[in-house]
Design a protein around this motif. Structure first.
Motif, PDB file in Angstrom:
ATOM      1  N   HIS A  29       0.812  -1.227   0.000  1.00 43.38           N
ATOM      2  CA  HIS A  29       0.000   0.000   0.000  1.00 43.38           C
ATOM      3  C   HIS A  29       0.842   1.272   0.000  1.00 43.38           C
ATOM      4  N   PHE A  30       1.778   1.349  -0.929  1.00 37.77           N
ATOM      5  CA  PHE A  30       2.502   2.612  -1.079  1.00 37.77           C
ATOM      6  C   PHE A  30       2.342   3.182  -2.479  1.00 37.77           C
ATOM      7  N   SER A  31       1.387   2.655  -3.249  1.00 39.24           N
ATOM      8  CA  SER A  31       1.207   3.155  -4.616  1.00 39.24           C
ATOM      9  C   SER A  31       0.677   4.589  -4.645  1.00 39.24           C
ATOM     10  N   ALA A  32      -0.104   4.972  -3.644  1.00 38.95           N
ATOM     11  CA  ALA A  32      -0.637   6.332  -3.629  1.00 38.95           C
ATOM     12  C   ALA A  32       0.368   7.337  -3.093  1.00 38.95           C
ATOM     13  N   THR A  33       1.181   6.924  -2.113  1.00 41.35           N
ATOM     14  CA  THR A  33       2.128   7.859  -1.509  1.00 41.35           C
ATOM     15  C   THR A  33       3.458   7.924  -2.254  1.00 41.35           C
ATOM     16  N   GLN A  34       3.818   6.860  -2.960  1.00 38.55           N
ATOM     17  CA  GLN A  34       5.083   6.784  -3.690  1.00 38.55           C
ATOM     18  C   GLN A  34       4.832   6.335  -5.136  1.00 38.55           C
ATOM     19  N   PRO A  35       4.190   7.156  -5.964  1.00 37.82           N
ATOM     20  CA  PRO A  35       3.852   6.690  -7.323  1.00 37.82           C
ATOM     21  C   PRO A  35       5.075   6.404  -8.198  1.00 37.82           C
ATOM     22  N   ALA A  36       6.136   7.166  -8.049  1.00 40.34           N
ATOM     23  CA  ALA A  36       7.339   6.917  -8.860  1.00 40.34           C
ATOM     24  C   ALA A  36       7.976   5.585  -8.484  1.00 40.34           C
ATOM     25  N   LEU A  37       8.031   5.279  -7.192  1.00 36.05           N
ATOM     26  CA  LEU A  37       8.573   4.003  -6.738  1.00 36.05           C
ATOM     27  C   LEU A  37       7.671   2.847  -7.149  1.00 36.05           C
ATOM     28  N   ALA A  38       6.362   3.079  -7.162  1.00 42.57           N
ATOM     29  CA  ALA A  38       5.434   2.040  -7.603  1.00 42.57           C
ATOM     30  C   ALA A  38       5.656   1.696  -9.074  1.00 42.57           C
ATOM     31  N   ILE A  39       5.855   2.700  -9.902  1.00 47.47           N
ATOM     32  CA  ILE A  39       6.112   2.466 -11.331  1.00 47.47           C
ATOM     33  C   ILE A  39       7.456   1.763 -11.517  1.00 47.47           C
ATOM     34  N   THR A  40       8.469   2.190 -10.762  1.00 44.70           N
ATOM     35  CA  THR A  40       9.780   1.559 -10.846  1.00 44.70           C
ATOM     36  C   THR A  40       9.698   0.090 -10.472  1.00 44.70           C
ATOM     37  N   ASN A  41       9.007  -0.201  -9.371  1.00 45.77           N
ATOM     38  CA  ASN A  41       8.860  -1.599  -8.965  1.00 45.77           C
ATOM     39  C   ASN A  41       8.077  -2.411  -9.988  1.00 45.77           C
ATOM     40  N   LEU A  42       7.069  -1.807 -10.589  1.00 40.92           N
ATOM     41  CA  LEU A  42       6.287  -2.508 -11.606  1.00 40.92           C
ATOM     42  C   LEU A  42       7.156  -2.857 -12.809  1.00 40.92           C
ATOM     43  N   VAL A  43       7.925  -1.903 -13.297  1.00 41.89           N
ATOM     44  CA  VAL A  43       8.761  -2.129 -14.479  1.00 41.89           C
ATOM     45  C   VAL A  43       9.867  -3.145 -14.176  1.00 41.89           C
TER      46      VAL A  43
END
Length: 119
Positions: A29-43
């Protein structure tokens, strides 16, 4: 032949770690607070899963890709400080543990491949 099966088994763990890295932003549950990190982790997670799949199909040719997987694991470890801004403890622990597991899996597979090539 048995050693390449062991390498394939380790690379399948890379697939699982990659899938977890890809969905970790939504499970921790950090996709809303850390969107850049969420995208990095997804990629990085999708790339790890694809690399793990390719390497488990042909483990004897995956020595060069093990280094790439090792670098991606290292990136997962440092990403909360490089990409994230004020990441909380859960976010940092998730990335560090996942990255450390990926690095361990890569080094294990590389070690198994090196012992196979020596015998």
């Amino acid at each position: 032949m048995l050693q390449t099966r062991g390498v394939a088994a380790v690379e399948e763990l890379v697939i699982l770690a990659g899938i977890y890295a890809a969905i970790s932003a939504w499970t921790v549950h950090f996709s809303a607070t850390q969107p850049a990190l969420a995208i990095t982790n997804l990629v990085v997670g999708i790339a790890l899963a694809v690399l793990g799949l390719c390497m488990s199909m042909v483990p004897e040719r995956s020595q060069d890709l093990n280094f790439v997987v090792l670098l991606m694991g290292a990136w997962l470890i440092i990403a909360p400080w490089v990409v994230g801004q004020g990441a909380d403890t859960g976010t940092i622990l998730s990335n560090v543990i996942t990255g450390a597991c990926v690095c361990l899996f890569s080094l294990t597979a590389g070690g198994l491949l090196m012992t196979k090539s020596r015998t």
